[in-house]
Write a protein that holds these residues in place. Structure first.
Motif, PDB file in Angstrom:
ATOM      1  N   ALA A 179       5.994   2.906  -6.597  1.00 38.00           N
ATOM      2  CA  ALA A 179       5.422   3.157  -7.925  1.00 38.00           C
ATOM      3  C   ALA A 179       4.426   2.087  -8.345  1.00 38.00           C
ATOM      4  CB  ALA A 179       6.545   3.252  -8.962  1.00 38.00           C
ATOM      5  N   LEU A 180       4.207   1.079  -7.504  1.00 36.35           N
ATOM      6  CA  LEU A 180       3.367  -0.056  -7.901  1.00 36.35           C
ATOM      7  C   LEU A 180       1.949   0.383  -8.276  1.00 36.35           C
ATOM      8  CD1 LEU A 180       3.244  -3.198  -8.116  1.00 36.35           C
ATOM      9  CD2 LEU A 180       2.348  -3.190  -5.789  1.00 36.35           C
ATOM     10  N   ALA A 181       1.348   1.240  -7.486  1.00 35.19           N
ATOM     11  CA  ALA A 181      -0.038   1.638  -7.737  1.00 35.19           C
ATOM     12  C   ALA A 181      -0.202   2.346  -9.078  1.00 35.19           C
ATOM     13  CB  ALA A 181      -0.535   2.533  -6.607  1.00 35.19           C
ATOM     14  N   ASP A 182       0.829   3.045  -9.536  1.00 37.30           N
ATOM     15  CA  ASP A 182       0.742   3.796 -10.792  1.00 37.30           C
ATOM     16  C   ASP A 182       1.173   2.984 -12.007  1.00 37.30           C
ATOM     17  OD1 ASP A 182      -0.118   6.119  -9.457  1.00 37.30           O
ATOM     18  OD2 ASP A 182       1.952   6.666  -8.980  1.00 37.30           O
ATOM     19  N   GLU A 183       2.073   2.035 -11.809  1.00 36.27           N
ATOM     20  CA  GLU A 183       2.683   1.351 -12.953  1.00 36.27           C
ATOM     21  C   GLU A 183       2.156  -0.055 -13.206  1.00 36.27           C
ATOM     22  OE1 GLU A 183       6.883   1.429 -12.342  1.00 36.27           O
ATOM     23  OE2 GLU A 183       7.020   3.624 -12.375  1.00 36.27           O
ATOM     24  N   PHE A 184       1.552  -0.691 -12.209  1.00 37.60           N
ATOM     25  CA  PHE A 184       1.148  -2.094 -12.367  1.00 37.60           C
ATOM     26  C   PHE A 184      -0.259  -2.208 -12.909  1.00 37.60           C
ATOM     27  CE2 PHE A 184      -0.807  -5.892 -10.291  1.00 37.60           C
ATOM     28  CZ  PHE A 184      -0.231  -6.834 -11.136  1.00 37.60           C
ATOM     29  N   ASP A 185      -0.443  -3.071 -13.918  1.00 39.04           N
ATOM     30  CA  ASP A 185      -1.757  -3.400 -14.460  1.00 39.04           C
ATOM     31  C   ASP A 185      -2.305  -4.586 -13.659  1.00 39.04           C
ATOM     32  OD1 ASP A 185      -3.982  -4.225 -15.829  1.00 39.04           O
ATOM     33  OD2 ASP A 185      -2.990  -4.508 -17.766  1.00 39.04           O
ATOM     34  N   PRO A 186      -3.338  -4.389 -12.846  1.00 41.65           N
ATOM     35  CA  PRO A 186      -3.799  -5.462 -11.956  1.00 41.65           C
ATOM     36  C   PRO A 186      -4.427  -6.661 -12.649  1.00 41.65           C
ATOM     37  CG  PRO A 186      -5.260  -3.561 -11.837  1.00 41.65           C
ATOM     38  CD  PRO A 186      -4.072  -3.134 -12.636  1.00 41.65           C
TER      39      PRO A 186
END
Length: 266
Positions: A179-186
């Motif tokens: 889920a990192l790509a959808d949930e993390f704000d870079p």
């Protein structure tokens, strides 16, 4: 016929060994024999001027320094070049200005964001790349996954008070963090996000070496191709010993230093 003992020897007498330079002279940069090079003397004088200038204050011109110290502009230019490599001065537009203190980053399992904030600076990150790639052999070994397995590659510019100071690439297994790509704000701290997801960082293997930046890295960081960079490669693991991330981070050698706490063996 043999030579008389009173005749001078055909071989010169050995020169006495030079006495060691005093410690104060060594610290001042004086070589074993003779005076330090002229550019080094000028460098020390300019360094003393920098102590009186505030961060961001423009330096006098090369011509003004040359007239003040009675040397050529070429000598002044070499002195300033070394001060720039050491992080004492930096370019700002068309001027050379006094630089602020280096960022001191501890070698701990703390994020870049946390380290910069502790020094009263404002951390920031600018996204360059957020993509999914297949693991090559090195990444597969570091993350303990199969070659070709999907990996998230997160590349970001590191900022301190909006100044570009480094470039960081982080690689994580998609299978472990789907889920990192959808949930993390870079633009935020990855470590804070992972801790909030239940990850507990336990240990890491880290290697630091000096390199020169590639043309692409020079353009992204906005630095000189001749400026030494500090390259850090790290593999971080959790309490179960499982790899969490592989990181390749490039830091400006004129703006960063690293510290470590060492203890003796029992």
């Amino acid at each position: 016929m043999s030579s008389s003992p009173l005749e001078p020897s055909p071989f010169p007498a050995p020169s006495p060994a030079p006495s060691p330079a005093p410690l104060a002279a060594v610290r001042a940069g004086v070589p074993e024999r003779g005076d330090p090079p002229k550019y080094f003397q000028v460098k020390q004088k300019i360094d003393a001027v920098l102590d009186e200038l505030g961060q961001g204050t423009p330096l006098p011109t090369e011509r003004e320094f040359a007239e003040r110290f009675g040397v050529s502009r070429m000598t002044v230019r070499q002195a300033i070049r070394e001060l720039r490599l050491e992080g004492r001065v930096q370019r700002s537009g068309r001027s050379t200005v006094a630089a602020g203190p280096k960022l001191v980053q501890p070698l701990t399992l703390a994020s870049y964001t946390e380290g910069v904030r502790r020094q009263g600076r404002r951390p920031g990150r600018q996204l360059i790349v957020f993509e999914q790639v297949g693991a090559d052999a090195a990444l597969a070994a570091g993350l303990r996954i199969a070659v070709g397995a999907p990996v998230l590659h997160l590349e970001r510019l590191l900022l301190a008070d909006d100044e570009r100071v480094g470039l960081e690439s982080t690689y994580l297994s998609v299978a472990r963090f789907p889920a990192l790509a959808d949930e993390f704000d870079p633009t935020t701290s990855l470590y804070a996000f992972l801790r909030g997801s239940g990850v507990i960082f336990a240990d890491a293997d880290e290697r630091i070496e000096t390199v020169l930046a590639s043309p692409r890295e020079v353009q992204l960081i906005g630095t000189s191709p001749a400026l030494p960079m500090l390259l850090m490669n790290r593999v971080t693991r959790d309490r179960e010993g499982l790899p969490v991330e592989c990181v390749r981070a490039l830091y400006r050698g004129d703006r960063f230093s690293f510290t470590a706490h060492l203890v003796g063996e029992e």
